[in-house]
Design a protein around this motif. Structure first.
Motif, PDB file in Angstrom:
ATOM      1  N   ARG A   1      27.605 -37.606 -60.692  1.00  0.00           N
ATOM      2  CA  ARG A   1      29.180 -38.143 -60.582  1.00  0.00           C
ATOM      3  C   ARG A   1      30.019 -37.646 -61.987  1.00  0.00           C
ATOM      4  O   ARG A   1      30.780 -36.946 -61.850  1.00  0.00           O
ATOM      5  CB  ARG A   1      29.522 -39.469 -60.091  1.00  0.00           C
ATOM      6  N   LEU A   2      29.421 -38.341 -62.916  1.00  0.00           N
ATOM      7  CA  LEU A   2      29.818 -38.062 -64.238  1.00  0.00           C
ATOM      8  C   LEU A   2      29.969 -36.477 -64.687  1.00  0.00           C
ATOM      9  O   LEU A   2      30.982 -36.000 -65.200  1.00  0.00           O
ATOM     10  CB  LEU A   2      29.389 -38.910 -65.169  1.00  0.00           C
ATOM     11  N   VAL A   3      28.991 -35.913 -64.470  1.00  0.00           N
ATOM     12  CA  VAL A   3      28.990 -34.439 -64.835  1.00  0.00           C
ATOM     13  C   VAL A   3      30.010 -33.480 -64.041  1.00  0.00           C
ATOM     14  O   VAL A   3      30.618 -32.729 -64.470  1.00  0.00           O
ATOM     15  CB  VAL A   3      27.476 -33.783 -64.569  1.00  0.00           C
ATOM     16  N   GLU A   4      30.027 -33.979 -62.926  1.00  0.00           N
ATOM     17  CA  GLU A   4      30.912 -33.266 -61.845  1.00  0.00           C
ATOM     18  C   GLU A   4      32.484 -33.593 -62.209  1.00  0.00           C
ATOM     19  O   GLU A   4      33.409 -32.837 -62.412  1.00  0.00           O
ATOM     20  CB  GLU A   4      30.805 -33.792 -60.480  1.00  0.00           C
ATOM     21  N   LYS A   5      32.640 -34.949 -62.621  1.00  0.00           N
ATOM     22  CA  LYS A   5      34.211 -35.054 -63.074  1.00  0.00           C
ATOM     23  C   LYS A   5      34.373 -34.402 -64.357  1.00  0.00           C
ATOM     24  O   LYS A   5      35.460 -33.770 -64.629  1.00  0.00           O
ATOM     25  CB  LYS A   5      34.147 -36.699 -63.330  1.00  0.00           C
ATOM     26  N   ASN A   6      33.479 -34.449 -65.368  1.00  0.00           N
ATOM     27  CA  ASN A   6      33.660 -33.765 -66.442  1.00  0.00           C
ATOM     28  C   ASN A   6      33.694 -32.126 -66.418  1.00  0.00           C
ATOM     29  O   ASN A   6      34.619 -31.737 -67.041  1.00  0.00           O
ATOM     30  CB  ASN A   6      32.515 -33.778 -67.769  1.00  0.00           C
ATOM     31  N   GLU A   7      32.957 -31.721 -65.436  1.00  0.00           N
ATOM     32  CA  GLU A   7      33.350 -30.223 -65.180  1.00  0.00           C
ATOM     33  C   GLU A   7      34.658 -29.872 -64.612  1.00  0.00           C
ATOM     34  O   GLU A   7      35.343 -29.138 -65.088  1.00  0.00           O
ATOM     35  CB  GLU A   7      32.272 -29.796 -64.290  1.00  0.00           C
ATOM     36  N   LEU A   8      35.226 -30.797 -63.958  1.00  0.00           N
ATOM     37  CA  LEU A   8      36.591 -30.808 -63.370  1.00  0.00           C
ATOM     38  C   LEU A   8      37.657 -30.878 -64.245  1.00  0.00           C
ATOM     39  O   LEU A   8      38.527 -30.071 -64.338  1.00  0.00           O
ATOM     40  CB  LEU A   8      36.537 -31.903 -62.107  1.00  0.00           C
ATOM     41  N   ALA A   9      37.360 -31.826 -64.985  1.00  0.00           N
ATOM     42  CA  ALA A   9      38.228 -32.169 -66.467  1.00  0.00           C
ATOM     43  C   ALA A   9      38.363 -30.979 -67.074  1.00  0.00           C
ATOM     44  O   ALA A   9      39.440 -30.330 -67.783  1.00  0.00           O
ATOM     45  CB  ALA A   9      37.876 -33.192 -67.027  1.00  0.00           C
ATOM     46  N   ARG A  10      37.116 -30.250 -67.376  1.00  0.00           N
ATOM     47  CA  ARG A  10      37.126 -29.181 -68.351  1.00  0.00           C
ATOM     48  C   ARG A  10      37.846 -27.999 -67.752  1.00  0.00           C
ATOM     49  O   ARG A  10      38.641 -27.209 -68.445  1.00  0.00           O
ATOM     50  CB  ARG A  10      35.533 -28.878 -68.688  1.00  0.00           C
ATOM     51  N   SER A  11      37.608 -27.842 -66.443  1.00  0.00           N
ATOM     52  CA  SER A  11      38.147 -26.727 -65.769  1.00  0.00           C
ATOM     53  C   SER A  11      39.610 -26.862 -65.742  1.00  0.00           C
ATOM     54  O   SER A  11      40.439 -26.007 -65.864  1.00  0.00           O
ATOM     55  CB  SER A  11      37.599 -26.843 -64.253  1.00  0.00           C
ATOM     56  N   ARG A  12      40.321 -28.009 -65.686  1.00  0.00           N
ATOM     57  CA  ARG A  12      41.714 -28.351 -65.541  1.00  0.00           C
ATOM     58  C   ARG A  12      42.246 -27.992 -66.809  1.00  0.00           C
ATOM     59  O   ARG A  12      43.105 -27.456 -67.287  1.00  0.00           O
ATOM     60  CB  ARG A  12      42.020 -29.953 -65.042  1.00  0.00           C
ATOM     61  N   VAL A  13      41.677 -28.518 -67.934  1.00  0.00           N
ATOM     62  CA  VAL A  13      41.955 -28.111 -69.316  1.00  0.00           C
ATOM     63  C   VAL A  13      42.016 -26.872 -69.690  1.00  0.00           C
ATOM     64  O   VAL A  13      42.922 -26.224 -70.142  1.00  0.00           O
ATOM     65  CB  VAL A  13      41.348 -29.134 -70.336  1.00  0.00           C
TER      66      VAL A  13
END
Length: 68
Positions: free
Chosen positions: A43-55
């Motif tokens: 879950r944390l890796v997925e959230k991190n990927e989403l945040a990176r994508s948004r940034v």
């Protein structure tokens, strides 16, 4: 064999059986916790990927605004 020896041996075997049961329970609990941590990591890796994508998307938009 003497009666005392047999009783001592039985007591030691009973203790080993109890300890084996405790260790099996502890092992099951540790495996369950490990599974939970692995799921949390996913879950944390997925959230991190989403945040990176948004940034990255925000940076791209900012660069396009600068170019205008």
């Amino acid at each position: 064999m003497s009666e005392d020896f047999i009783l001592t041996l039985e007591a030691k075997l009973d203790e080993l059986i109890r300890q084996c049961g405790r260790l099996q329970q502890e092992n099951a609990e540790l495996k369950a916790r490990e599974s939970e941590w692995q799921q949390e990591r996913v879950r944390l890796v997925e959230k991190n990927e989403l945040a990176r994508s948004r940034v990255e998307a925000m940076i791209t938009r900012l660069k396009s605004l600068e170019a205008q």
